[in-house]
Design an enzyme around this catalytic site. Structure first.
Site, mmCIF file in Angstrom:
data_model
loop_
_atom_site.group_PDB
_atom_site.id
_atom_site.type_symbol
_atom_site.label_atom_id
_atom_site.label_comp_id
_atom_site.label_asym_id
_atom_site.label_seq_id
_atom_site.Cartn_x
_atom_site.Cartn_y
_atom_site.Cartn_z
ATOM 1 N N ARG A 1 -32.953 -54.512 -81.913
ATOM 2 C CA ARG A 1 -34.126 -53.764 -82.365
ATOM 3 C C ARG A 1 -33.928 -52.303 -81.961
ATOM 4 N NH1 ARG A 1 -39.928 -53.006 -79.715
ATOM 5 N NH2 ARG A 1 -40.588 -51.506 -81.272
ATOM 6 N N HIS B 1 -41.257 -45.057 -83.198
ATOM 7 C CA HIS B 1 -41.344 -45.306 -81.757
ATOM 8 C C HIS B 1 -41.710 -43.985 -81.068
ATOM 9 C CE1 HIS B 1 -40.110 -48.470 -78.632
ATOM 10 N NE2 HIS B 1 -40.545 -47.456 -77.925
ATOM 11 N N GLU C 1 -46.404 -49.909 -80.587
ATOM 12 C CA GLU C 1 -47.431 -49.692 -79.569
ATOM 13 C C GLU C 1 -48.429 -48.598 -79.927
ATOM 14 O OE1 GLU C 1 -45.782 -49.374 -75.646
ATOM 15 O OE2 GLU C 1 -45.090 -51.440 -75.690
ATOM 16 N N ASN D 1 -45.231 -56.794 -77.532
ATOM 17 C CA ASN D 1 -44.552 -56.205 -76.379
ATOM 18 C C ASN D 1 -45.338 -56.610 -75.135
ATOM 19 O OD1 ASN D 1 -43.085 -54.929 -78.341
ATOM 20 N ND2 ASN D 1 -43.571 -52.843 -77.717
ATOM 21 N N TYR E 1 -45.361 -56.876 -70.825
ATOM 22 C CA TYR E 1 -44.764 -56.565 -69.518
ATOM 23 C C TYR E 1 -45.535 -57.147 -68.351
ATOM 24 C CZ TYR E 1 -41.638 -53.489 -71.971
ATOM 25 O OH TYR E 1 -40.668 -53.027 -72.811
ATOM 26 N N GLU F 1 -40.615 -56.771 -77.172
ATOM 27 C CA GLU F 1 -40.168 -56.157 -75.916
ATOM 28 C C GLU F 1 -40.638 -57.017 -74.759
ATOM 29 O OE1 GLU F 1 -41.230 -52.032 -75.110
ATOM 30 O OE2 GLU F 1 -40.838 -51.472 -77.182
HETATM 31 C C1 FCB Z 1 -42.995 -49.793 -73.768
HETATM 32 C C2 FCB Z 1 -42.276 -48.868 -74.722
HETATM 33 C C3 FCB Z 1 -40.815 -48.711 -74.434
HETATM 34 C C4 FCB Z 1 -40.558 -48.648 -72.947
HETATM 35 C C5 FCB Z 1 -41.179 -49.831 -72.260
HETATM 36 C C6 FCB Z 1 -40.914 -49.916 -70.772
HETATM 37 O O1 FCB Z 1 -44.302 -49.368 -73.631
HETATM 38 O O2 FCB Z 1 -42.409 -49.320 -76.056
HETATM 39 O O3 FCB Z 1 -40.370 -47.560 -75.104
HETATM 40 O O4 FCB Z 1 -41.018 -47.464 -72.450
HETATM 41 O O5 FCB Z 1 -42.557 -49.818 -72.460
#
Ligand code: FCB
Length: 447
Positions: A71, A114, A159, A292, A294, A353
């Site tokens: 990607r 992006h 995002e 995405n 985290y 992500e």
């Molecule tokens: C996301 C972004 C990516 C990177 C990661 C850690 O928010 O899409 O570009 O910064 O976090």
């Protein structure tokens, strides 16, 4: 339960974070170039990982990794000039990358946006100005016609919460503006640009698969206190539902329209930027919903718009946290996937992500022992497996990131890569997690 045979294993990157080559091939300035020139980044992306010149070395490493797909994002400023015409040198650069990926047996998944808005578009008002939708469509039309014979997998916008809220409300990301009403208009125009792009891509590439990459912060109340519960509900609306609901065809959440009016962020629950037909355009049926993920957060009263983390970013985080200060919560990924499936019934979900920042570098022997990243990845891939076992149609996983890169306003200090990059010499060194992922992909394919 394991992944099905055509599950896509990949890695993710973005143009500004890795390419460099700021002055090559007639590239026009983006809002991140301007933001960096104004001194808002600890280091600039002028060189970044120099992927612009080293892409063959990087693609060879990706081939060695054994991924199905990469990607990547296209920099709008490389391929369209300030007057809206195609820049052939920029298109030729991505031709070389895409052809090299295909020759290596790696399927390119291309993100159109992006975060690197052309500065010329920002000068016209940026995302808060509806004219951006036309500009984005011109760009989409150029690239989908040009690459459509080889690129079938497209992600429109990455995002939109981050771009609109951090860029136009909090001002901590480019372009550094600070108006909540403008940020809501920016968010709407990104979603509209997304919907329009879905149509344009499909018109130009009949066999395209199109999605969007939405960020999320699953949340829970910090306590049973009703004030914390209300704060968590608001945060979920502001951070998650405001984007997931309209993309799924549900329109903007009513409770949030009222809450934004009550807080003075909107003049009315029928905002002037919302025109007839917009919600239908935004609700374009997607081939996949990109997620995405985290971390997740506990929300308490008074912190419903700023997601206070309980650990400061930096090296040596306590166990259970990454160097971003983000709590490691794989179960929340599993639960959120189940929630998305139940609430929105997307055809397919792709993790666009997921990854962790840990700063481990090479030891004297050149080995990068990043066991904490490996643990994070293992736990999150397990969470995806759990969701699949619960019936959620997850069809791909893109690890963020292939290599250490420019982490926006954190500069090179935050390292998300499974390939270490020495930012003085630009040498690439696969970390232990690279070899672990290579093996995990191989095992998943044969199990
Ligand atoms: C996301 C972004 C990516 C990177 C990661 C850690 O928010 O899409 O570009 O910064 O976090």
């Amino acid at each position: 339960m394991s992944m099905h045979d055509d599950f896509t294993w990949g890695v993710a990157t973005s143009a500004y974070q890795i390419e460099g080559g700021r002055f090559e091939g007639g590239k026009a300035p983006s809002i991140w170039d301007t933001f960096s020139d104004a001194g808002h980044l600890p280091e600039s992306g002028d060189v970044a990982c120099d992927h612009y010149h080293r892409y063959l070395e990087d693609i060879a490493l990706m081939a060695d990794l054994g991924i199905d797909a990469h990607r990547m994002s296209i920099a709008w400023t490389r391929v369209v000039d300030a007057t809206g015409n195609a820049n052939l040198a920029g298109l030729a650069f991505y031709d070389r990358i895409i052809d090299a990926l295909l020759a290596a047996g790696i399927v390119p998944w291309v993100t159109l946006y992006h975060w690197d808005l052309p500065q010329s578009v920002e000068d016209d008002g940026g995302w808060p100005n509806r004219s951006v939708v036309e500009a984005f469509d011109t760009y989409t039309d150029i690239v989908s016609k040009h690459f459509g014979d080889r690129v079938k997998n497209w992600i429109t916008i990455n995002e939109p919460w981050v771009m609109s809220m951090l860029g136009y409300k909090n001002g901590v990301f480019a372009p550094g503006r600070t108006s909540f009403p403008d940020a809501l208009a920016a968010a709407h125009h990104q979603l509209l640009a997304h919907g329009r792009a879905v149509d344009t891509i499909r018109a130009n590439i009949p066999d395209a698969r199109v999605g969007i990459a939405l960020d999320c912060r699953p949340c829970r109340p910090a306590s049973l206190n009703p004030d914390d519960e209300a704060a968590s509900r608001y945060f979920d609306g502001y951070r998650n539902r405001w984007f997931f609901d309209p993309v799924a065809g549900l329109g903007y959440p009513e409770d949030m329209l009222s809450a934004f009016v009550a807080r003075g962020h909107l003049i009315s629950t029928n905002p002037d930027w919302l025109r007839p037909g917009d919600l239908d355009m935004i609700a374009a049926r997607l081939d996949f919903l990109g997620l995405n993920y985290y971390t997740s957060v506990a929300i308490s009263h008074g912190h419903d718009e700023d997601e206070a983390t309980d650990v400061a970013p930096g090296p040596n985080p306590p166990p259970g946290y990454t160097e971003m200060g983000w709590q490691i919560t794989p179960d929340a990924l599993h639960q959120y996937l189940v929630h998305l499936h139940r609430a929105y019934q997307p055809n397919s979900i792709v993790i666009t992500e997921n990854g962790a920042s840990f700063g481990d570098g090479p030891d004297l022997g050149g080995r990068v022992a990043d066991g904490r990243r490996q643990d994070y990845l293992e736990q999150h891939i397990e969470a995806v497996r759990g969701a699949i076992a619960d019936g959620v149609p997850v069809d791909g996983y893109f690890l963020w990131s292939f290599m250490d890169n420019l982490e926006w306003t954190s500069g090179y200090a935050q390292r998300f890569g499974i390939v270490h990059v020495d930012h003085d010499t630009l040498a690439r060194t696969p970390k232990d997690s690279f070899y672990w992922y290579q093996q995990a992909i191989g095992e998943a394919r044969t199990s």
